[in-house]
Design a protein around this motif. Structure first.
Motif, PDB file in Angstrom:
ATOM      1  N   ASP A 286      -4.150  99.492   7.991  1.00 51.50           N
ATOM      2  CA  ASP A 286      -4.697  99.175   6.671  1.00 51.50           C
ATOM      3  C   ASP A 286      -3.883  98.123   5.942  1.00 51.50           C
ATOM      4  N   GLY A 287      -2.594  98.006   6.265  1.00 52.29           N
ATOM      5  CA  GLY A 287      -1.736  97.050   5.559  1.00 52.29           C
ATOM      6  C   GLY A 287      -1.655  95.692   6.218  1.00 52.29           C
ATOM      7  N   ALA A 288      -2.577  95.368   7.111  1.00 55.41           N
ATOM      8  CA  ALA A 288      -2.520  94.099   7.826  1.00 55.41           C
ATOM      9  C   ALA A 288      -2.735  92.923   6.889  1.00 55.41           C
ATOM     10  N   THR A 289      -2.059  91.808   7.204  1.00 53.99           N
ATOM     11  CA  THR A 289      -2.227  90.580   6.423  1.00 53.99           C
ATOM     12  C   THR A 289      -3.368  89.745   7.008  1.00 53.99           C
ATOM     13  N   SER A 290      -3.737  88.703   6.274  1.00 55.11           N
ATOM     14  CA  SER A 290      -4.782  87.794   6.755  1.00 55.11           C
ATOM     15  C   SER A 290      -4.372  87.143   8.073  1.00 55.11           C
ATOM     16  N   GLU A 291      -3.109  86.766   8.162  1.00 56.27           N
ATOM     17  CA  GLU A 291      -2.620  86.135   9.399  1.00 56.27           C
ATOM     18  C   GLU A 291      -2.679  87.104  10.577  1.00 56.27           C
ATOM     19  N   GLU A 292      -2.350  88.371  10.331  1.00 59.67           N
ATOM     20  CA  GLU A 292      -2.386  89.366  11.405  1.00 59.67           C
ATOM     21  C   GLU A 292      -3.815  89.612  11.888  1.00 59.67           C
TER      22      GLU A 292
END
Length: 423
Positions: A286-292
């Motif tokens: 849930d805490g993924a970034t846009s880059e990830e």
């Protein structure tokens, strides 16, 4: 000229049968018929339609006379003689006159054709003797058989099923073609990143149980997870379209052919189930970034089109979160703007629906362990059964049919079924 039957003018009605036979029964000589040809398909003689000139007399072209027409004329004439003249009463008693319509053709075929025999054989014996096209056709028969079962059992929005399919396929690595859409998600539900797919998986298990109850080969978890979202989305598109255009509008199938599971967006089946979980850490949480998120899709061999299509379905009960994360990338933002422009025409426009189905299929057709099996072909695919077929007008051969009860008849050729009277 047509045949003329009946006693000659001024003849004695008490004359013998021999005089009847010798009575007027003439055929005008055919003169100057041009362009005659024999049709091999109907076994009739077709004469040129144009008239010709014989001296000073114009003779019209003779009409075609078929064997059946001649037989009908003879039968009708002889019967009318017997009925019209008391002199011939009883002459034809006990005789069996030919049927004017040449009898019951279907009954004759039943008598003349050897009995149809369909003998099931094992897949190991059958698959080397059949081609990929026949096997694919059998799988499509299987798919059409289970479609109404799936449609009746769908109980969640299609986005929920799509998220589950993404998490099952999301472990795929295009380098080495490892992991992917293999049903391993059923061993991975305890992982934090998969908390939002438990409800969808419970629904899939119910659907799978209903399918397995009525088929002869159970459907794999991998296939069920991959195809249910397609059917669920199409039901939603259809509902939205009729709400806007009215239930009597006949254009849905034409406009939305790009979502049709058998035509514009053909569904593939044949994925195999894994027997254990895929490695951990391959699905962003849930805490993924846009880059990830972008890196995740690149690892699967997917791009901005697929990421932006999935963006509203990435997180349970929060479609905006996925859109906000995806739009932080400039390329993704341009794609999202393009998708938003497709929605300006409302739910009656097929563009957004086709975009969703097209990009979903890119993932489910390619993110499979070992790569897309439909390119090189699976010689012994699931949901296919085999039989030796002979008799009944069939060419002796090994045939294929879908793995469900009563499908063996579909392995017969349409021509042979028509000859036997099955159709």
């Amino acid at each position: 000229a047509p045949f003329v039957f009946g006693p000659a003018p001024n003849s004695n009605p008490q004359s013998s049968m021999a005089s009847l036979v010798g009575a007027t029964c003439t055929v005008a000589p055919v003169r100057g018929v041009r362009g005659s040809r024999v049709s091999q398909t109907r076994n009739t003689v077709t004469r040129a339609a144009s008239a010709h000139t014989d001296g000073d007399t114009t003779v019209p072209a003779s009409p075609a006379v078929t064997r059946r027409a001649a037989l009908s004329a003879v039968t009708a004439s002889v019967a009318s003689i017997a009925l019209a003249s008391p002199a011939f009463a009883g002459i034809f008693d006990g005789l069996s006159l030919p049927d004017a319509v040449a009898g019951d053709v279907k009954a004759k075929r039943v008598i003349n054709l050897p009995k149809l025999e369909v003998d099931p054989i094992s897949a190991e014996e059958g698959y080397p003797l059949t081609n990929g096209g026949d096997k694919g056709k059998a799988q499509q028969q299987y798919l059409k058989f289970i479609e109404p079962i799936i449609n009746d059992a769908i109980d969640l929005p299609f986005g929920e099923y799509m998220r589950l399919a993404l998490h099952d396929s999301g472990s795929f690595n295009v380098v080495g073609k490892k992991n992917g859409a293999n049903g391993s998600i059923r061993f991975e539900l305890g992982r934090p990143e998969n908390a939002g797919v438990k409800e969808a998986f419970a629904s899939i298990e119910k659907i799978k149980a209903k399918i397995d109850k009525v088929v002869t080969q159970p459907i794999s978890y991998a296939d069920c997870i991959a195809i249910v979202p397609h059917f669920a989305a199409r039901l939603a598109f259809k509902k939205d379209y009729f709400e806007e255009m009215g239930p009597d509008d006949p254009n849905f199938e034409f406009l939305f052919v790009g979502t049709n599971p058998y035509l514009g967006a053909k569904i593939r089946v044949g994925r195999r189930d894994a027997t254990e979980a895929d490695p951990e850490g391959l699905i962003p949480g849930d805490g993924a970034t846009s880059e990830e998120l972008t890196t995740w899709f690149k690892r699967m061999g997917l791009g901005p089109n697929q990421l932006c299509m999935f963006a509203p379905f990435l997180y349970k009960d929060d479609s905006q979160k996925g859109l906000d994360l995806a739009s932080q990338d400039g390329v993704n933002r341009a794609v999202l703007d393009q998708y938003a422009s497709q929605r300006k025409l409302g739910k009656r426009a097929p563009g957004p629906a086709v975009t969703i189905i097209k990009n979903f299929k890119v993932m489910t057709d390619n993110c499979i362990p070992g790569g897309n099996p439909y390119v090189g072909g699976d010689r012994n695919p699931p949901y296919v059964e085999y039989a030796r077929i002979r008799g009944g007008g069939e060419i002796p051969r090994v045939t294929t049919f879908g793995a469900y009860p009563g499908s063996a008849d579909l392995g017969s050729s349409k021509f042979a079924q028509k000859v036997r009277g099955d159709r």
